[in-house]
Design an enzyme around this catalytic site. Structure first.
Site, PDB file in Angstrom:
ATOM      1  N   CYS A 161       0.803  -1.223   0.000  1.00  0.00           N
ATOM      2  CA  CYS A 161       0.000   0.000   0.000  1.00  0.00           C
ATOM      3  C   CYS A 161       0.837   1.276   0.000  1.00  0.00           C
ATOM      4  O   CYS A 161       0.296   2.370  -0.114  1.00  0.00           O
ATOM      5  CB  CYS A 161      -0.927  -0.002   1.213  1.00  0.00           C
ATOM      6  SG  CYS A 161      -1.920  -1.494   1.310  1.00  0.00           S
ATOM      7  N   HIS A 337      -9.579   2.233  -0.401  1.00  0.00           N
ATOM      8  CA  HIS A 337      -8.132   2.056  -0.419  1.00  0.00           C
ATOM      9  C   HIS A 337      -7.711   1.603  -1.819  1.00  0.00           C
ATOM     10  O   HIS A 337      -8.006   0.493  -2.234  1.00  0.00           O
ATOM     11  CB  HIS A 337      -7.735   1.012   0.629  1.00  0.00           C
ATOM     12  CG  HIS A 337      -6.271   0.982   0.919  1.00  0.00           C
ATOM     13  ND1 HIS A 337      -5.337   1.588   0.111  1.00  0.00           N
ATOM     14  CD2 HIS A 337      -5.567   0.407   1.941  1.00  0.00           C
ATOM     15  CE1 HIS A 337      -4.125   1.387   0.609  1.00  0.00           C
ATOM     16  NE2 HIS A 337      -4.250   0.682   1.719  1.00  0.00           N
TER      17      HIS A 337
END
Length: 410
Positions: A161, A337
């Site tokens: 991420c 996300h």
């Protein structure tokens, strides 16, 4: 001597819109793009919501042959790069191609290709000839370079991420220290598919909340996981002297980058926040600023229990009491996300926040708890003069990245 590094173009494909302006207008409205999953049948899944890119046609950005040689993560990247390059006014006919590079990365590559070819192999014992070049994560960078003839540095940073933020950080260093005049940089992801969603669900990382308004609620006491998103954010960055020489419009200046590793756990951030906090400190040191000079932090803010608590501790670790004067929010509250694409999209958010003096609301979040007692911009957005903005991204494996952008001044 180190170069000043400036932003001259930005492009975005997001669940809130397929351009930077559409994305920014969506953030200003404060309404989440969360909706029922349409990309596969999720009726038997505990996770039923995602933030999907909508109304996106790759052929609006590339020809049919090019489109067929790419998977969705690369489609998003090439489309975002096109917008960024057009805004920047960069003309490759006037450039030394070996001085223009690309670092636009995906954290995963194409999970859709894995799914599709596994079924094909089980049924027919064959794999499509283009399976590997379609699937591998570096193909976003590769295809942008091929499309525009950019022959300089071309790599793919994969740090889960934190992928997009590390990509921008590496590109920033390349320009700062003279390895390139111009870098196209950012991140992309398209993992809203059966294995992507079920994989994160198996980790209990995803929200099982079926209310689109509150499924993603970073820093809220009732948060229960993140909502998966998709898209791409790409920036054109270049040396100030190069931008000035070609008469480019400068949007902001990149001034700091910090990268650390928690060396702690494969999925959880360090509990005391020291790793991510040190990345913030390193970024401020490079920028030559004090903690009191940061006006706004675009937090990683995933809406998971561990991330939001430990990131709060990290911000307190880095800023001490100055954190009380900083506006914080999470863009993931509205677009979910975007995984490897988060760093690019969230740095674009910082640049727009500086330009407009606006901190968007952390949508869906209403009340925090315990140690999470900072200004997370709940309920209402705010107008604020922003000179320095920071964005943070934390990746599985303990990868931490912090970037700082500044309001541009000659």
């Amino acid at each position: 001597m180190a170069n000043r590094v400036v932003v001259t173009g930005m492009g975005a494909i997001t669940p809130l819109g397929n351009s930077v302006e559409a994305f920014w207008e969506g953030l200003k409205k404060g309404k989440a793009a969360t909706a029922p999953i349409t990309k596969f049948d999720a009726s038997n899944s505990k996770v039923k919501l995602a933030c999907e890119v909508k109304d996106f046609d790759p052929q609006n950005y590339m020809d049919f042959k090019t489109m067929k040689r790419m998977e969705p993560f690369a489609h998003f990247a090439l489309a975002a790069a096109k917008e960024a390059i057009e805004q920047s006014g960069l003309n490759m006919e006037n450039e030394d191609p070996y001085r223009v590079g690309v670092i636009v990365s995906s954290g995963i590559g194409s999970m859709q290709a894995h799914e599709r070819e596994q079924v094909r192999f089980e049924k027919a014992g064959k794999i499509a000839p283009m399976y590997i070049p379609l699937m591998i994560a570096n193909m976003a960078s590769a295809n942008i370079a091929i499309q525009y003839g950019m022959k300089g540095i071309n790599t793919c940073v994969v740090t889960a991420c934190a992928t997009g933020a590390h990509s921008i950080g590496d590109a920033f260093k390349a320009v700062k220290y003279g390895d390139a005049d111009v870098m196209i940089t950012g991140g992309c992801e398209a993992a809203v598919c059966k294995t992507g969603v079920q994989g994160f669900a198996a980790l209990t990382a995803l929200s099982t909340n079926e209310d689109p308004e509150t499924a993603s609620r970073p820093f809220d006491k009732d948060r229960d996981g993140f909502v998966i998103g998709e898209g791409s954010g790409v920036l054109v960055i270049e040396s100030y002297e190069h931008a000035k020489a070609r008469g480019a419009n400068i949007l902001a200046e990149v001034v700091g980058y910090g990268a650390t590793c928690d060396a702690y756990h494969i999925t959880s951030p360090a509990e005391d926040g020291s790793g991510a906090g040190m990345a913030m400190i390193i970024a401020m040191k490079e920028a030559g600023i004090k903690p009191s000079q940061i006006d706004y932090i675009n937090a990683h803010g995933t809406s998971t229990h561990h991330n939001d608590l430990f990131e709060t501790r990290a911000m307190k670790y880095a800023f001490k009491e100055d954190i009380r004067n900083i506006s914080i929010n999470s863009t993931k509250s509205m677009i979910g996300h975007v995984l490897g694409g988060a760093g690019g999209v969230e740095l674009i958010t910082c640049v727009k926040a500086i330009q407009d003096g606006f901190v968007h609301v952390t949508a869906g979040s209403k009340e925090s708890e315990g140690e999470m007692d900072l200004d997370y911009t709940f309920i209402e957005p705010k107008n604020r003069n922003i000179v320095y903005a920071m964005t943070n991204n934390l990746g599985f494996g303990g990868h931490n990245a912090s970037l700082i952008v500044k309001k541009f001044e000659e």
